[in-house]
Motif scaffolding. Sequence first.
Motif, PDB file in Angstrom:
ATOM      1  N   ASP A  36       0.798  -1.227   0.000  1.00 17.62           N
ATOM      2  CA  ASP A  36       0.000   0.000   0.000  1.00 17.62           C
ATOM      3  C   ASP A  36       0.832   1.278   0.000  1.00 17.62           C
ATOM      4  N   ASP A  37       1.855   1.345   0.854  1.00 13.67           N
ATOM      5  CA  ASP A  37       2.652   2.567   0.918  1.00 13.67           C
ATOM      6  C   ASP A  37       3.333   2.852  -0.418  1.00 13.67           C
ATOM      7  N   SER A  38       3.902   1.839  -1.037  1.00 12.72           N
ATOM      8  CA  SER A  38       4.579   2.016  -2.324  1.00 12.72           C
ATOM      9  C   SER A  38       3.577   2.358  -3.417  1.00 12.72           C
ATOM     10  N   THR A 108      -0.758  14.917  -3.179  1.00 13.00           N
ATOM     11  CA  THR A 108      -0.255  15.478  -1.910  1.00 13.00           C
ATOM     12  C   THR A 108      -0.153  14.435  -0.794  1.00 13.00           C
ATOM     13  N   TRP A 109      -0.684  13.246  -1.052  1.00 14.51           N
ATOM     14  CA  TRP A 109      -0.714  12.242   0.009  1.00 14.51           C
ATOM     15  C   TRP A 109       0.648  11.625   0.265  1.00 14.51           C
ATOM     16  N   THR A 110       0.850  11.284   1.513  1.00 14.95           N
ATOM     17  CA  THR A 110       1.979  10.461   1.938  1.00 14.95           C
ATOM     18  C   THR A 110       1.375   9.320   2.750  1.00 14.95           C
ATOM     19  N   PRO A 111       2.152   8.291   3.066  1.00 17.16           N
ATOM     20  CA  PRO A 111       1.600   7.228   3.910  1.00 17.16           C
ATOM     21  C   PRO A 111       1.096   7.739   5.264  1.00 17.16           C
ATOM     22  N   GLU A 112       1.644   8.855   5.713  1.00 20.15           N
ATOM     23  CA  GLU A 112       1.250   9.390   7.016  1.00 20.15           C
ATOM     24  C   GLU A 112      -0.025  10.232   6.968  1.00 20.15           C
ATOM     25  N   ASN A 113      -0.336  10.834   5.817  1.00 18.07           N
ATOM     26  CA  ASN A 113      -1.479  11.751   5.808  1.00 18.07           C
ATOM     27  C   ASN A 113      -2.605  11.339   4.855  1.00 18.07           C
ATOM     28  N   ARG A 114      -2.483  10.183   4.229  1.00 16.61           N
ATOM     29  CA  ARG A 114      -3.535   9.796   3.278  1.00 16.61           C
ATOM     30  C   ARG A 114      -4.829   9.495   4.031  1.00 16.61           C
ATOM     31  N   PRO A 115      -5.964   9.785   3.404  1.00 17.74           N
ATOM     32  CA  PRO A 115      -7.242   9.538   4.078  1.00 17.74           C
ATOM     33  C   PRO A 115      -7.567   8.041   4.136  1.00 17.74           C
ATOM     34  N   ALA A 116      -8.489   7.700   4.990  1.00 21.77           N
ATOM     35  CA  ALA A 116      -8.875   6.295   5.143  1.00 21.77           C
ATOM     36  C   ALA A 116      -9.472   5.735   3.850  1.00 21.77           C
TER      37      ALA A 116
END
Length: 148
Positions: A36-38, A108-116
Amino acid sequence: MLNALQVVTIVVVGVMVGVEFAVPFFINPTLNALPDDSNQLGRAFGGRRGGAVMPFWYITSLVLVAICAIVGWHHPGSGLVITAGALLILSVIMSILLLVPINNRVETWTPENRPADWKQQIDRWDRFHYVRVAVIIAAFALLVAGLA
C-alpha cells in the motif's frame, strides 16, 4: 506543409493516447501489486508528473487538431477531424471536472497523511480515466481516418 502538419498532429496525439492507455493497463496494475505505501507513493508521484505535463500535451494536441481542421476544411475527412477535436475537448472537460480534483488530492498524500478512503478515491479516478481513454482513442481513430 499540410502533410508535415498532419504527421506531427498524428504523432503528438498518438503518443499522448499511448501514454494515457499505458496508465490503466500497465502502470496502475504494477502499482496495485505493490504494498500500500509504495502503491500510494507511486500514484502520488505519477499524479505530480502527469499533472505537470498532461495539460500542455492535451492543449497542444487540441490546437494541432484545430489547425488541421481549419487548414484542411475543404479536404475529404474534415468532418472526422472536427469530430476528433470535439472528442478531445470532451476529454479536457472530463479531466478538469472529474479527474483533476482527485489527482490534486492524490499527489499530496503520503503514507502518514492519506485519508482512510484513499483506495476508493483512486478507484474512482481509475474509472473516470478508463472513460477518458476510450474517448481519446476514439478521437485518435477519427483523426487518423480523417487525415488519411
